[in-house]
Write a protein that holds these residues in place. Structure first.
Motif, short mmCIF file in Angstrom:
data_model
loop_
_atom_site.label_atom_id
_atom_site.label_comp_id
_atom_site.label_asym_id
_atom_site.label_seq_id
_atom_site.Cartn_x
_atom_site.Cartn_y
_atom_site.Cartn_z
N ALA A 161 0.91 -1.21 -0.51
CA ALA A 161 -0.26 0.49 0.11
C ALA A 161 1.28 1.41 0.49
N THR A 162 2.04 1.35 1.23
CA THR A 162 2.58 2.23 1.07
C THR A 162 3.48 2.83 -0.67
N ARG A 163 4.02 1.29 -1.02
CA ARG A 163 4.24 2.27 -2.39
C ARG A 163 3.53 2.12 -3.56
N ASP A 184 2.97 6.10 -3.19
CA ASP A 184 3.46 6.53 -3.00
C ASP A 184 3.99 7.47 -1.72
N LEU A 185 4.22 6.79 -0.49
CA LEU A 185 4.42 7.08 1.08
C LEU A 185 5.66 6.35 1.84
#
Length: 79
Positions: free
Chosen positions: A17-19, A22-23
């Motif tokens: 999810a973070t990838r 883009d977090l």
């Protein structure tokens, strides 16, 4: 689901999810995001399945009742 599996799935889901979003976060935050997302997603999917199960149960009961009335009318001589 056991706590260990929740952490493992949460870490994987948080990483993806973070990838995707883009977090850039540290590992504990990534795991926390994934675990929280797994809990929220689990509750939402469980609620949807419950509502769907109730709806399918009602449709099944309706079809069964219609079939029973048809059989009764057909073989009892009543219209």
């Amino acid at each position: 689901m056991s706590i260990i599996m929740l952490i493992i799935f949460g870490a994987a889901a948080g990483f993806l999810a973070t990838r995707i979003m883009d977090l850039r976060t540290d590992v504990p935050t990534t795991i926390a995001i994934g675990v929280a997302g797994a809990l929220i997603g689990g509750f939402v999917l469980q609620f949807i399945a419950m509502i769907g199960g109730l709806a399918f149960g009602f449709v099944g009961a309706l079809v069964g009742a219609i079939f029973l009335i048809w059989v009764w009318q057909r073989y009892s001589g009543r219209s």
